[in-house]
Each structure stands twice: as structure tokens, then as C-alpha cells.
Write an enzyme that holds these catalytic residues in place. Structure first.
Site, PDB file in Angstrom:
ATOM      1  N   LYS A  50      35.265  38.942  38.848  1.00  0.00           N
ATOM      2  CA  LYS A  50      34.267  38.023  39.410  1.00  0.00           C
ATOM      3  C   LYS A  50      34.008  38.227  40.894  1.00  0.00           C
ATOM      4  O   LYS A  50      34.941  38.443  41.664  1.00  0.00           O
ATOM      5  CB  LYS A  50      34.735  36.585  39.194  1.00  0.00           C
ATOM      6  CG  LYS A  50      34.732  36.185  37.727  1.00  0.00           C
ATOM      7  CD  LYS A  50      35.701  35.053  37.484  1.00  0.00           C
ATOM      8  CE  LYS A  50      34.989  33.748  37.238  1.00  0.00           C
ATOM      9  NZ  LYS A  50      35.891  32.599  37.358  1.00  0.00           N
ATOM     10  N   ARG A  79      59.657  44.745  40.832  1.00  0.00           N
ATOM     11  CA  ARG A  79      59.839  43.853  41.983  1.00  0.00           C
ATOM     12  C   ARG A  79      61.284  43.843  42.472  1.00  0.00           C
ATOM     13  O   ARG A  79      61.526  43.674  43.665  1.00  0.00           O
ATOM     14  CB  ARG A  79      59.389  42.441  41.624  1.00  0.00           C
ATOM     15  CG  ARG A  79      57.876  42.365  41.561  1.00  0.00           C
ATOM     16  CD  ARG A  79      57.387  41.007  41.189  1.00  0.00           C
ATOM     17  NE  ARG A  79      55.945  40.934  41.361  1.00  0.00           N
ATOM     18  CZ  ARG A  79      55.177  40.010  40.807  1.00  0.00           C
ATOM     19  NH1 ARG A  79      55.715  39.085  40.044  1.00  0.00           N
ATOM     20  NH2 ARG A  79      53.879  40.004  41.025  1.00  0.00           N
ATOM     21  N   GLY A  90      47.676  37.833  44.827  1.00  0.00           N
ATOM     22  CA  GLY A  90      46.935  36.827  45.588  1.00  0.00           C
ATOM     23  C   GLY A  90      47.155  36.946  47.086  1.00  0.00           C
ATOM     24  O   GLY A  90      46.227  36.775  47.884  1.00  0.00           O
ATOM     25  N   GLY A  96      46.739  42.397  41.607  1.00  0.00           N
ATOM     26  CA  GLY A  96      47.708  42.579  40.529  1.00  0.00           C
ATOM     27  C   GLY A  96      47.206  43.496  39.429  1.00  0.00           C
ATOM     28  O   GLY A  96      47.916  44.421  39.003  1.00  0.00           O
TER      29      GLY A  96
END
Ligand code: ADP
Ligand code: MG
Length: 391
Positions: A197, A36, A371, A348
Site C-alpha cells: 500500500k 534474530r 516497522g 520485514g
């Protein structure tokens, strides 16, 4: 909508508040993965070259609104300093008189990193006085933290209303690649979805279904689709509450949807488990699906061949355990070898899987926003993007 960029501003001698994403993993007071920090270098170097005075700010971890040494950004300052071969001053806080003095004293080309924004609860509350404190340090605001753009915090949204607010290069790159894939993908457009999910990804599936030519579903979420077709999935991860939704999505997708036809199953969730490859109609009650099988890999690979745009979110199996990584790595390989496709990875864990596959540099774009990239792909307005000035 195009956002204003750093190129649109005169930066010479200006004090620039740069929101970066230095939310890096630490190990014994050192940065253990500096991806990052490296991702912010194009913006940081450009600002230095333009003669700006840089005031960098970020959050790190979840210190819950209280100062806490384990969440200090000091290790990030040290790593950045090594990477750019210049001193990076570290502030003891992100607001207050001492920080104001340090910011005011900066010379052209010098850098100051503010201490963790989340040491103050006002950051996440996007509190007005805190926004004014941050804005008061600088004359220009640059947001390069795409990974935090889905949050309406002081440093990502509030402060942008108080200063000329533009996108950094990383932010710009994310918006260009994800924006094009969402609004105007070159076709054929294939989406690959997986991960744990269905319920995490409903918005993404629904949004992509309006534009995709094919939708390949693997990973844990495929189990719920298989079950909805009346198959038994043994001990596999299953979302009983999402069965109706899976049926509805399947109907909407029609023959554009490809599901696994064979799977790698295990007798327990363990790297040492017994494993077998079986058809999806032959999963024994005591076993669980932990990866897609070789026939599925071949069919998914074949259906990618003429793609011009591919968006991939969610691993095909439990890639963290070596016996169940084959499906995920095979899909990464298939993407790497596509001759003419723009390949975009969001999420991620998906980004981590692609890194692990050793093929990261063969993808067009790996999003740095977990996200945030998901919310973007759902078609949502991200507050940190909306707050930037339009070009
Ligand atoms: P991303 O972070 O890329 O959006 P997710 O967080 O949705 O991806 O999903 C990643 C997780 O899904 C991984 O930890 C992986 O182990 C898990 N997973 C993938 N396939 C299965 C499966 N068949 N059973 C259980 N977990 C799975
Ligand atoms: Mg994840």
C-alpha cells in the site's frame, strides 16, 4: 547523532541489562528461525569477553500483558545456549524478588535470560516502577533491539533514563547504514519502493523524495499511481483514497519517478491462476496486476547501473506465490550485481524476499527492523534511539 557504544564503558564485572530482539518464530516449542538470535551474537560475545554479567531481556509475540507458556522465551534461551556453547539461565519472570536474586548471583561471563517482558502490561505502558525494577537488576543498559526502537516501552526507552545507556553492535550497525543513507547518501541515490500500500509508505516516499536521484515504484502501490494517470487496473489492489496523494507525489518527483510499463497479470489471486504479460494500458477488467513485467525489470535494472546508494523497501509483486516472484527476485539480482553501491534493504517482507532469493549475503545491509526501519526512513526520531546517551 552518534550514540555511545559499549566500547565507551568499562564492563569488567558489571551487571549489564541487554535489550535484545528475540521475538523469534516458534514451532512446537523450538525456534524455527534463529536469525534474530544470531544477530545479537556480536554484542553478547563482546560482553562475555569483557567480563560482564549478562541479563538479557526481550519480548516475544503479543501475550497481551499476561503470562502465557506459548510465548515463553525458554526456547530462545536454549537456542542461544547452543550458539554460544555456554549455559544460559532462564528466569521464570522478568521482575520480582526471585529474578533479583538470580541477577545478583551471576558470575562474570554468565548469562540470564529474563522471561517475556510483555507478560506485564507495565512494559508497553512504560510504567515508572516497572522501569525501576528492570534497572535495579543491572549497572549498565545496552540496547541492541533496533526492531523495537520505534516503541517507547519500559525496556526500550524508560529504563535508559535510569542507567548508563549505550547502543549494542546491531543497533550501531543499523544506525550507521540507515543514518548515512538518510542524511548523506553517496550519489546517485536510487530508492526502490513497492509492497502492498501507498498509504503505509507516504512518509518514506516524501522523505526520500527530498534526496533521491531516481525513485522506482513497483508492487501493489504502483497500481494507485497507474490509476492516478488514468489507466484502468482491473481487479488489482487499489487505494482509491490515495489517488490524489499519488498525483501529488508524482508531480513532486517529476521525471525522477519510474513506474511499471508492463506487468504480469492473473485472472485470480492464486498460484495456479492463468497469467499474462501486458502493457499497463491493457489490463482487462477481470484481471489483476500481481508483478512487474520483463520490460519494467530491464528498465529498472538499467536505471540502477551507476547508483552508489540504493534503498529498497517493498517487494515488486506477490513474491510469496512463485509465478509472481520474478520481478522481486530480478531486482534483488540487479542489486547484488551492482559494482559499487551501498545496498540497503528495509521492511520485514522485503528482507524475507531477499533471503528467499538466495542473495542476502550480497547486500550491504538488510535491516532487522521492519516497522522501525520504515519509521527511521521517514526521518522520525525513534524513542529507543533517542533514549541512548549521545557519544
Ligand atoms: P515490507 O514488509 O517489506 O515493508 P509491505 O508489507 O509493504 O513490505 O508489502 C509486502 C506485501 O506486498 C507482500 O505480502 C506482497 O505480496 C504484497 N504485494 C506486492 N505486490 C503486490 C501486488 N501487485 N498486489 C497485491 N499485493 C502485492
Ligand atoms: Mg510488511
Amino acid at each position: 547523532m552518534q550514540k555511545k557504544s559499549m566500547r565507551d564503558l568499562d564492563l569488567d564485572g558489571k551487571r549489564v541489562l541487554v535489550r535484545v530482539d528475540f521475538n523469534v518464530p516458534l514451532d512446537n516449542g523450538r525456534v524455527s528461525d534463529d536469525t534474530r538470535i544470531r544477530a545479537a551474537l556480536p554484542t553478547v560475545n563482546y560482553l562475555i569477553e569483557r567480563g560482564a554479567r549478562l541479563i538479557l531481556c526481550s519480548h516475544l509475540g503479543r501475550p497481551k500483558g499476561r503470562p502465557s507458556p506459548v510465548y515463553s522465551l525458554r526456547p530462545a534461551a536454549e537456542r542461544l545456549s547452543q550458539l554460544i556453547r555456554r549455559p544460559v539461565r532462564m528466569a521464570a519472570d522478568c521482575v520480582g524478588p526471585a529474578v533479583r536474586e538470580q541477577a545478583a548471583a551471576l558470575q562474570t561471563g554468565q548469562l540470564l535470560l529474563l522471561e517475556n517482558l510483555r507478560f506485564h502490561p507495565q512494559e508497553e505502558a512504560n510504567e515508572a516502577a516497572f522501569c525501576r525494577e528492570l534497572a535495579g537488576l543491572a549497572e549498565v543498559y545496552v540496547n541492541d533491539a533496533f526492531g523495537s526502537a520505534h516503541r517507547a516501552h519500559a525496556s526500550t526507552a524508560g529504563v535508559a533514563a535510569l542507567l548508563p545507556a549505550v547502543a549494542g553492535f546491531l543497533m550501531e550497525r543499523e544506525l550507521n547504514f540507515l543514518g548515512k543513507a538518510l542524511a548523506d547518501p553517496d550519489q546517485p541515490f536510487v530508492a526502490i519502493l513497492g509492497g502492498a500500500k501507498v498509504s503505509d509508505k507516504i512518509g518514506v516516499i516524501e522523505r526520500l523524495l527530498s534526496t533521491v536521484d531516481r525513485l522506482l515504484i513497483g508492487g501493489g502501490m504502483a497500481n494507485t499511481f497507474l490509476k492516478a494517470q488514468g489507466r484502468t487496473v482491473g481487479q488489482s489492489l487499489l487505494e482509491v483514497d490515495a489517488l490524489g496523494l499519488a498525483r501529488k507525489l508524482q508531480q513532486q518527483a517529476g521525471d525522477r519517478l519510474l513506474l511499471p510499463e508492463d506487468v504480469c497479470i492473473a485472472d485470480r489471486f492464486d498460484a495456479e491462476a492463468q497469467t499474462r504479460i501486458v502493457g499497463v494500458d491493457a489490463v482487462p477488467d477481470e484481471w489483476r496486476i500481481l508483478d512487474i513485467g520483463p520490460q519494467t525489470i530491464a528498465r529498472f535494472t538499467a536505471s540502477l547501473q551507476n547508483a552508489r546508494t540504493v534503498v529498497w523497501n517493498g517487494p515488486m509483486g506477490v513474491f510469496e506465490l512463485p509465478p509472481f516472484a520474478a520481478g522481486t527476485f530480478a531486482v534483488a539480482r540487479a542489486l547484488a550485481e551492482l559494482p559499487q553501491a551501498t545496498t540497503i534493504i528495509g521492511g520485514g517482507d522485503s528482507a524475507a524476499a531477499v533471503e528467499q532469493s538466495g542473495l542476502a549475503d550480497r547486500m550491504t545491509h538488510i535491516s532487522t527492523g521492519g516497522g522501525a526501519s520504515l519509521e527511521f526512513l521517514e526521518g522520525k526520531q525513534l524513542p529507543g534511539v533517542a533514549a541512548l546517551h549521545d557519544a
